[in-house]
Design a protein around this motif. Structure first.
Motif, PDB file in Angstrom:
ATOM      1  N   UNK A   1       0.783  -1.236   0.000  1.00 22.77           N
ATOM      2  CA  UNK A   1       0.000   0.000   0.000  1.00 22.77           C
ATOM      3  C   UNK A   1       0.809   1.276   0.000  1.00 22.77           C
ATOM      4  N   UNK A   2       2.123   1.182   0.020  1.00 24.56           N
ATOM      5  CA  UNK A   2       2.994   2.354   0.046  1.00 24.56           C
ATOM      6  C   UNK A   2       3.625   2.539  -1.330  1.00 24.56           C
ATOM      7  N   UNK A   3       3.497   3.749  -1.902  1.00 25.74           N
ATOM      8  CA  UNK A   3       4.136   4.047  -3.178  1.00 25.74           C
ATOM      9  C   UNK A   3       5.640   4.119  -2.972  1.00 25.74           C
ATOM     10  N   UNK A   4       6.353   3.263  -3.703  1.00 27.49           N
ATOM     11  CA  UNK A   4       7.817   3.225  -3.589  1.00 27.49           C
ATOM     12  C   UNK A   4       8.453   4.069  -4.684  1.00 27.49           C
ATOM     13  N   UNK A   5       7.928   4.005  -5.893  1.00 29.96           N
ATOM     14  CA  UNK A   5       8.468   4.810  -6.989  1.00 29.96           C
ATOM     15  C   UNK A   5       7.458   4.898  -8.113  1.00 29.96           C
ATOM     16  N   UNK A   6       7.675   5.909  -8.974  1.00 30.41           N
ATOM     17  CA  UNK A   6       6.892   6.018 -10.196  1.00 30.41           C
ATOM     18  C   UNK A   6       6.010   7.222 -10.279  1.00 30.41           C
ATOM     19  N   UNK A   7       5.437   7.384 -11.474  1.00 32.65           N
ATOM     20  CA  UNK A   7       4.502   8.466 -11.719  1.00 32.65           C
ATOM     21  C   UNK A   7       5.171   9.715 -12.218  1.00 32.65           C
TER      22      UNK A   7
ATOM     23  N   UNK B   1       9.512  11.606  -7.189  1.00 36.62           N
ATOM     24  CA  UNK B   1      10.370  12.258  -6.214  1.00 36.62           C
ATOM     25  C   UNK B   1      11.197  11.252  -5.423  1.00 36.62           C
ATOM     26  N   UNK B   2      11.151  10.012  -5.808  1.00 33.01           N
ATOM     27  CA  UNK B   2      11.780   8.976  -4.994  1.00 33.01           C
ATOM     28  C   UNK B   2      13.225   8.735  -5.410  1.00 33.01           C
ATOM     29  N   UNK B   3      14.114   9.541  -4.871  1.00 36.96           N
ATOM     30  CA  UNK B   3      15.537   9.280  -5.043  1.00 36.96           C
ATOM     31  C   UNK B   3      15.870   7.992  -4.291  1.00 36.96           C
TER      32      UNK B   3
ATOM     33  N   UNK C   1      11.029   4.382   2.150  1.00 39.17           N
ATOM     34  CA  UNK C   1       9.651   3.965   1.875  1.00 39.17           C
ATOM     35  C   UNK C   1       9.541   2.444   1.910  1.00 39.17           C
ATOM     36  N   UNK C   2      10.526   1.757   1.356  1.00 35.19           N
ATOM     37  CA  UNK C   2      10.518   0.291   1.351  1.00 35.19           C
ATOM     38  C   UNK C   2      10.626  -0.249   2.773  1.00 35.19           C
ATOM     39  N   UNK C   3      11.492   0.347   3.596  1.00 35.22           N
ATOM     40  CA  UNK C   3      11.612  -0.081   5.000  1.00 35.22           C
ATOM     41  C   UNK C   3      10.286   0.114   5.742  1.00 35.22           C
TER      42      UNK C   3
END
Length: 186
Positions: free
Chosen positions: A143-149, A153-155, A162-164
């Motif tokens: 349910x947590x956005x890790x990357x994309x779109x 903004x996910x360096x 976010x993954x942790x």
């Protein structure tokens, strides 16, 4: 979903005497719950144009699925064909004992597909493809956005945090202490 008695309902229903529409419902139930296949088909003639007395277009929609003792189980499909709006839609959701595990939406202007975790949270790769075949891909974990779109903004560091968090390896408080915040969509 509850039913009044055990058995099968199978029959046409006229929804509104002033509208040229009707639907056909087929469903099975047992012990007060839907059990087995369900099918619902809508048929309607809608007026269009300037002369509502002569111009009608035939539109249809359908829904099929299956239940296991009241829980959605298997493939559910919704389709709509609305020529007046020049639109055809199809939605497919696969369920496993009440929990969704895959989703697919298709229309002439948009395609969306993705999956869910065992808890029903968006999970894995989700893609959105527009009518020009531009593809936006998103990666979710529990349910947590890790990357994309388009707001990617996910360096590497943010993605790692976010993954942790998504995997329960760090608390919300620990994220805040390190200068991160959660953005929740409604």
């Amino acid at each position: 979903i509850s039913c009044l008695s055990d058995g099968t309902y199978d029959g046409p229903v006229k929804s509104d005497p002033f509208d040229d529409s009707s639907y056909l419902l087929t469903a099975n139930h047992s012990n007060g719950k839907l059990h087995g296949a369900i099918s619902l088909k809508f048929f309607y003639d809608r007026p269009y144009g300037y002369n509502y007395n002569r111009n009608y277009v035939h539109e249809t929609a359908s829904f099929t699925g299956s239940f296991n003792h009241g829980e959605p189980n298997g493939k559910f499909v919704f389709t709509e064909d609305a020529p007046r709006r020049r639109e055809k839609k199809r939605v497919e959701v696969n369920f496993n004992n009440g929990e969704p595990n895959t989703y697919k939406y298709t229309s002439e202007s948009l395609k969306v597909s993705g999956g869910f975790s065992s808890k029903g949270e968006v999970n894995g790769r989700w893609t959105l493809t527009d009518e020009l075949n531009n593809v936006n891909a998103y990666q979710f974990t529990n349910g947590i956005l890790i990357s994309g779109g388009e707001h990617n903004y996910t360096d590497a560091q943010t993605k790692a945090m976010a993954t942790k968090y998504a995997n329960g390896q760090i608390s919300q408080e620990e994220l805040f202490e390190q200068g991160y915040r959660l953005e929740q969509q409604e």
